[in-house]
Design a protein around this motif. Structure first.
Motif, mmCIF file in Angstrom:
data_model
loop_
_atom_site.group_PDB
_atom_site.id
_atom_site.type_symbol
_atom_site.label_atom_id
_atom_site.label_comp_id
_atom_site.label_asym_id
_atom_site.label_seq_id
_atom_site.Cartn_x
_atom_site.Cartn_y
_atom_site.Cartn_z
ATOM 1 N N TYR A 65 37.397 32.762 42.233
ATOM 2 C CA TYR A 65 38.800 33.184 42.310
ATOM 3 C C TYR A 65 39.385 33.211 40.901
ATOM 4 C CZ TYR A 65 38.612 28.122 42.232
ATOM 5 O OH TYR A 65 38.269 26.843 41.903
ATOM 6 N N TRP A 66 40.511 33.880 40.762
ATOM 7 C CA TRP A 66 41.191 33.906 39.460
ATOM 8 C C TRP A 66 41.660 32.484 39.121
ATOM 9 C CZ3 TRP A 66 46.881 35.110 38.310
ATOM 10 C CH2 TRP A 66 47.071 35.231 36.921
ATOM 11 N N TYR A 77 45.066 30.851 40.201
ATOM 12 C CA TYR A 77 45.397 30.536 41.600
ATOM 13 C C TYR A 77 45.315 29.025 41.814
ATOM 14 C CZ TYR A 77 44.375 35.485 42.738
ATOM 15 O OH TYR A 77 44.348 36.851 42.799
ATOM 16 N N TYR A 124 43.360 36.022 47.449
ATOM 17 C CA TYR A 124 42.190 36.595 46.773
ATOM 18 C C TYR A 124 42.611 37.827 45.989
ATOM 19 C CZ TYR A 124 42.487 40.016 50.513
ATOM 20 O OH TYR A 124 42.949 40.979 51.366
ATOM 21 N N SER A 125 41.761 38.259 45.076
ATOM 22 C CA SER A 125 42.001 39.527 44.383
ATOM 23 C C SER A 125 40.863 40.491 44.709
ATOM 24 C CB SER A 125 42.104 39.330 42.863
ATOM 25 O OG SER A 125 40.938 38.736 42.336
ATOM 26 N N SER A 126 41.217 41.744 44.931
ATOM 27 C CA SER A 126 40.224 42.806 45.141
ATOM 28 C C SER A 126 40.785 44.086 44.530
ATOM 29 C CB SER A 126 39.936 43.014 46.630
ATOM 30 O OG SER A 126 39.046 44.101 46.805
ATOM 31 N N CYS A 140 38.037 42.035 42.242
ATOM 32 C CA CYS A 140 38.131 40.595 41.973
ATOM 33 C C CYS A 140 37.956 40.256 40.488
ATOM 34 C CB CYS A 140 37.045 39.887 42.787
ATOM 35 S SG CYS A 140 36.889 38.129 42.435
ATOM 36 N N SER A 157 47.324 39.351 48.975
ATOM 37 C CA SER A 157 46.321 40.292 48.493
ATOM 38 C C SER A 157 46.702 40.743 47.080
ATOM 39 C CB SER A 157 46.305 41.484 49.457
ATOM 40 O OG SER A 157 45.600 42.555 48.913
ATOM 41 N N ASP A 158 45.982 40.210 46.098
ATOM 42 C CA ASP A 158 46.296 40.510 44.694
ATOM 43 C C ASP A 158 45.531 41.781 44.306
ATOM 44 O OD1 ASP A 158 46.448 40.611 41.921
ATOM 45 O OD2 ASP A 158 46.202 38.448 41.658
ATOM 46 N N GLU A 159 46.288 42.844 44.050
ATOM 47 C CA GLU A 159 45.680 44.159 43.805
ATOM 48 C C GLU A 159 45.957 44.649 42.389
ATOM 49 O OE1 GLU A 159 46.850 46.607 47.203
ATOM 50 O OE2 GLU A 159 46.590 44.880 48.519
ATOM 51 N N ASN A 184 50.924 43.192 42.856
ATOM 52 C CA ASN A 184 50.385 44.198 41.953
ATOM 53 C C ASN A 184 51.199 44.130 40.660
ATOM 54 O OD1 ASN A 184 48.947 46.425 40.919
ATOM 55 N ND2 ASN A 184 48.825 47.376 42.939
#
Ligand code: PLP
Length: 404
Positions: free
Chosen positions: A130-131, A134, A176-178, A180, A209-211, A239
């Motif tokens: 994960y980033w 976070y 999460y990020s995608s 990622c 949802s981290d975009e 975002n």
């Protein structure tokens, strides 16, 4: 008079807080460079491109037009409208302007959300890797990060079953990020649908949802959980402008999600920053509405650099190299080197040691996967020139070859 408090006068919170691992590596690299060493810095997550001309011009015009005052806390209506239009255009989702909050970067959006939604003792599921931030921000908000491990064998993706096994009555959301950061993996529509199907059984769990890397996606197939049937009211999209528009220093991010969450984030932001910069927001509105040609050019360059770095790293015997589908990081498994020792007696026990070894021996700065929740890997940012990537890979190969 003697102090009532033993220890340093900073708060317990700060004493117990981890420094950002990526920023720490970057500052170590900077220090060595100041001492005259030729360091290749592959630690930071920042496009090496300049902000496109039309976006800079829009900010200059905004300044000349007097956009130098506070804006509404949740953002200029013009920018929130541009975000609503973007979400309709790209996902066919209908948001109102009251469901959007503009902040000083996606990092602040994560912070706002954590402060807005989490109480002491709550749990947040972090599919690993994960980033880094976070973990730190969830802790800052008094909650407990629950890590779900994955590995290079499954493209760093966690199965819905593995995530479900971590859900408890205290679980507030999955974050999460995608694409990622750090793995570059991209969740497909089918994978999101499978996750959503599992979450139907757990209606108290939200999804963040981290975009932020939405546009830097080599599959050309970006999907959001918010567009999966039944999930819009349980999902907050994060975002921002930093990565896809080469605007890291502008500090502009945003969230889109249920109005009650947007209101809570706005309340926090009103006490902390009063909102993002006025002329930056004007320029961001222009960036979102304008032709994305410069973004597509950057993505083309990132893709060719990705192919180059994969090719170069695959030649190194004990590295296991993943094939990232987005962002601008590669996340090789370096565990084949654990237990080996350098000529000067330095033993590489884990990814932290390996990353430090590469900095001191190869003068290449990377970030250990430990801070990203994967102790077998290191993160290499390839947001730099082909020449630097080639030189860095040669140095890494030589340094690793001398471990016995
Ligand atoms: C996954 C992810 N989210 C958010 C951010 C922060 O973005 P910003 O610069 O807009 O705060 C980053 C930056 O590295 C990131 O990698």
């Amino acid at each position: 008079m003697q102090s009532q408090h033993p220890g340093p006068p900073v708060s317990k919170l700060v004493r117990e807080m981890e420094e950002s691992a990526t920023l720490k590596m970057a500052s170590m690299a900077r220090e060595l460079r100041e001492k005259g060493m030729d360091i290749i810095d592959l630690s930071l997550g920042e496009p090496d491109f300049d902000t496109p001309h039309h976006i800079k011009e829009a900010a200059k015009t905004a300044l000349d037009d007097g956009y130098t005052k506070y804006t509404p806390v949740n953002g200029l209506p013009e920018l929130r409208k541009a975000i609503v239009n973007k979400l309709k255009r790209e996902y066919n989702l209908d948001y109102t302007m009251n469901e959007i909050v503009v902040s000083n970067g996606a990092k602040q959006s994560v912070y706002n959300l954590c402060r807005a939604l989490l109480d002491d003792g709550d749990e947040v599921i972090l599919p690993a890797p994960y980033w880094v931030s976070y973990y730190g921000i969830v802790k800052l908000a008094g909650a407990t990060p629950i890590e779900v491990p994955s590995s290079i064998d499954n493209d760093f993706k966690c199965s819905p079953e593995a995530i479900e096994a971590c859900i408890t009555p205290r679980t507030k959301f999955i974050l999460y990020s995608s694409p990622c950061n750090p793995s570059g993996s991209v969740l497909s529509l089918e994978e999101l649908e499978a996750l959503a199907a599992m979450l139907k059984k757990h209606p108290h769990v939200y999804v963040i949802s981290d975009e932020i890397y939405q546009h830097i996606n080599f599959t050309n197939d970006h999907h959001t959980m918010a567009a999966v049937e039944g999930m819009k009211d349980r999902t907050v999209i994060i975002n921002g402008m930093a990565k896809g528009y080469a605007m890291t220093g502008w500090r502009l991010g945003f969230t889109a999600g249920p109005e009650w969450i947007a209101k809570a984030c706005t309340k926090i932001q009103g006490q902390v920053t009063s909102g993002a910069s006025s002329f930056g927001q004007k320029a961001a509105a222009v960036a979102l509405d304008a032709d994305h040609g410069p973004t597509h050019d950057m993505v083309k360059a990132f893709k060719s650099r990705r192919d180059l770095i994969i090719r170069l790293l695959e030649e190194i015997p004990l590295l296991r190299v993943n094939r990232p589908q987005g962002a601008f990081y590669i996340f090789p498994d370096v565990s084949g080197y654990f237990g080996k020792t350098s000529g000067s007696g330095y033993e590489v026990k884990d990814a932290d040691d390996l990353s430090l070894y590469l900095l001191s021996e190869a003068h290449v700065s990377t970030v250990s996967g430990v801070a990203f929740g994967d102790p077998n890997c290191i993160r290499i940012s390839y947001a730099t020139s082909d020449a630097k990537l080639t030189e860095a890979a040669q140095r890494i190969a030589a340094a690793l070859a001398s471990l016995k």
